[in-house]
Scaffold this active site. Structure first.
Site, PDB file in Angstrom:
ATOM      1  N   HIS A 168      -5.883  13.074 -10.582  1.00 52.23           N
ATOM      2  CA  HIS A 168      -4.740  13.960 -10.306  1.00 52.23           C
ATOM      3  C   HIS A 168      -4.193  14.545 -11.608  1.00 52.23           C
ATOM      4  CE1 HIS A 168      -4.456  12.989  -6.091  1.00 52.23           C
ATOM      5  NE2 HIS A 168      -4.047  11.752  -6.257  1.00 52.23           N
ATOM      6  N   HIS A 174      -6.752  15.519  -3.524  1.00 50.98           N
ATOM      7  CA  HIS A 174      -7.495  14.532  -2.754  1.00 50.98           C
ATOM      8  C   HIS A 174      -8.744  15.159  -2.149  1.00 50.98           C
ATOM      9  CE1 HIS A 174      -3.796  11.728  -2.290  1.00 50.98           C
ATOM     10  NE2 HIS A 174      -4.602  11.334  -3.270  1.00 50.98           N
ATOM     11  N   HIS A 219      -8.295   6.986 -10.260  1.00 51.67           N
ATOM     12  CA  HIS A 219      -7.855   7.933  -9.222  1.00 51.67           C
ATOM     13  C   HIS A 219      -6.659   8.749  -9.713  1.00 51.67           C
ATOM     14  CE1 HIS A 219      -6.859   9.236  -5.033  1.00 51.67           C
ATOM     15  NE2 HIS A 219      -5.627   9.144  -5.470  1.00 51.67           N
ATOM     16  N   GLU A 220      -5.693   8.074 -10.291  1.00 50.71           N
ATOM     17  CA  GLU A 220      -4.481   8.782 -10.743  1.00 50.71           C
ATOM     18  C   GLU A 220      -4.808   9.781 -11.839  1.00 50.71           C
ATOM     19  OE1 GLU A 220      -2.797   6.998  -7.801  1.00 50.71           O
ATOM     20  OE2 GLU A 220      -2.011   8.687  -8.940  1.00 50.71           O
TER      21      GLU A 220
HETATM   22  C1  LIG Z   1       1.100  10.668  -1.343  1.00 46.63           C
HETATM   23  C2  LIG Z   1       0.702   9.920  -2.586  1.00 46.63           C
HETATM   24  C3  LIG Z   1       1.901   9.600  -3.455  1.00 46.63           C
HETATM   25  C4  LIG Z   1      -0.006   8.636  -2.155  1.00 46.63           C
HETATM   26  C5  LIG Z   1      -0.481   7.889  -3.348  1.00 46.63           C
HETATM   27  C6  LIG Z   1      -1.610   8.645  -4.077  1.00 46.63           C
HETATM   28  O1  LIG Z   1      -2.500   9.220  -3.531  1.00 46.63           O
HETATM   29  N1  LIG Z   1      -1.512   8.575  -5.390  1.00 46.63           N
HETATM   30  O2  LIG Z   1      -2.498   9.212  -6.137  1.00 46.63           O
HETATM   31  C7  LIG Z   1      -1.054   6.547  -3.037  1.00 46.63           C
HETATM   32  O3  LIG Z   1      -0.795   5.586  -3.727  1.00 46.63           O
HETATM   33  N2  LIG Z   1      -1.852   6.471  -1.980  1.00 46.63           N
HETATM   34  C8  LIG Z   1      -2.405   5.185  -1.709  1.00 46.63           C
HETATM   35  C9  LIG Z   1      -2.902   5.120  -0.311  1.00 46.63           C
HETATM   36  C10 LIG Z   1      -3.440   3.729  -0.107  1.00 46.63           C
HETATM   37  N3  LIG Z   1      -2.531   2.789  -0.046  1.00 46.63           N
HETATM   38  O4  LIG Z   1      -4.621   3.565  -0.091  1.00 46.63           O
HETATM   39  C11 LIG Z   1      -3.534   4.912  -2.681  1.00 46.63           C
HETATM   40  O5  LIG Z   1      -3.914   3.790  -2.837  1.00 46.63           O
HETATM   41  N4  LIG Z   1      -4.035   5.913  -3.408  1.00 46.63           N
HETATM   42  C12 LIG Z   1      -4.619   5.593  -4.714  1.00 46.63           C
HETATM   43  C13 LIG Z   1      -6.076   5.369  -4.700  1.00 46.63           C
HETATM   44  C14 LIG Z   1      -6.579   4.510  -5.641  1.00 46.63           C
HETATM   45  C15 LIG Z   1      -7.935   4.295  -5.787  1.00 46.63           C
HETATM   46  C16 LIG Z   1      -8.835   4.974  -4.987  1.00 46.63           C
HETATM   47  C17 LIG Z   1      -8.374   5.814  -3.996  1.00 46.63           C
HETATM   48  N5  LIG Z   1      -9.291   6.468  -3.217  1.00 46.63           N
HETATM   49  C18 LIG Z   1      -6.984   6.042  -3.842  1.00 46.63           C
HETATM   50 ZN   LIG Z   2      -3.940  10.165  -4.899  1.00 49.85          ZN
END
Ligand SMILES: CC(C)C[C@H](C(=O)NO)C(=O)N[C@@H](CC(N)=O)C(=O)NCc1cccc(N)c1
Ligand SMILES: [Zn+2]
Ligand SMILES: [Ca+2]
Ligand SMILES: [Zn+2]
Length: 158
Positions: free
Chosen positions: A118, A124, A114-115
């Site tokens: 980005h 997203h 996922h990262e």
């Molecule tokens: C506003 C951003 C800094 C949020 C951050 C994110 O999207 N990082 O890419 C993040 O860590 N979001 C969490 C939200 C959560 N706790 O589910 C996440 O796990 N995003 C990473 C992720 C990993 C794998 C799959 C998906 N769909 C999303």
């Molecule tokens: Zn993300």
């Protein structure tokens, strides 16, 4: 310009997760890059020379030097973040219980994939089930890149 101008990209580990062995971290990161490389003309290689690296991978906790609003938040919540091209930084919150090949904890391979989305320039997706959906949806064995993400990366680098 939210794209990489070169396609042969190198990555460097600043450090490793306290939860996994170096080999487990290397394997998860390599497979996360490969997941995208199967659908775009991008190649990835690890380098031990940080000055040669396009991507820098690190595991951090709390405020880790890229601004207070980017501080990590302990277990759950934000799991990781990455910066758009051509920055190349990908930071993982090491207060998460990162695991590999397990339904417990937070799967590092899926989060890294996922990262890297980005880090290639993808935002997203609102398609539930997409890798770029904002919310981590758990570990899936033999994970394949969902169609929405394939279209996203091919629109940019196809
Ligand atoms: C506003 C951003 C800094 C949020 C951050 C994110 O999207 N990082 O890419 C993040 O860590 N979001 C969490 C939200 C959560 N706790 O589910 C996440 O796990 N995003 C990473 C992720 C990993 C794998 C799959 C998906 N769909 C999303
Ligand atoms: Zn993300
Ligand atoms: Ca967190
Ligand atoms: Zn950070």
């Amino acid at each position: 310009q939210y794209l990489w101008s070169r396609m042969d990209l190198k990555y460097y580990f600043e450090n490793f997760s306290v939860h996994l062995t170096r080999a487990e971290v290397r394997d998860a990161i390599e497979r996360a890059f490969e997941l995208w490389a199967r659908h775009a003309p991008l190649t990835f290689r690890e380098t031990d020379d940080s000055s040669q690296a396009d991507f820098t991978i690190s595991f951090n906790t709390g405020d880790h030097g890229d601004g207070a609003h980017n501080a990590f938040d302990g277990p759950r919540g934000t799991l990781a973040h990455a910066f758009y091209p051509e920055d190349g930084r990908a930071h993982f919150d090491d207060e998460e219980d990162f695991t590999v090949r397990s339904y417990n904890g937070i799967n590092l391979y899926i989060v890294a994939a996922h990262e890297f989305g980005h880090a290639f320039g993808l935002g997203h997706s609102d398609v539930e089930g997409a890798l770029m959906y904002p919310w981590y949806q758990g570990y899936v064995e033999n994970y394949e890149l969902p169609e929405d993400d394939i279209q996203g990366i091919q629109q940019m680098y196809g």
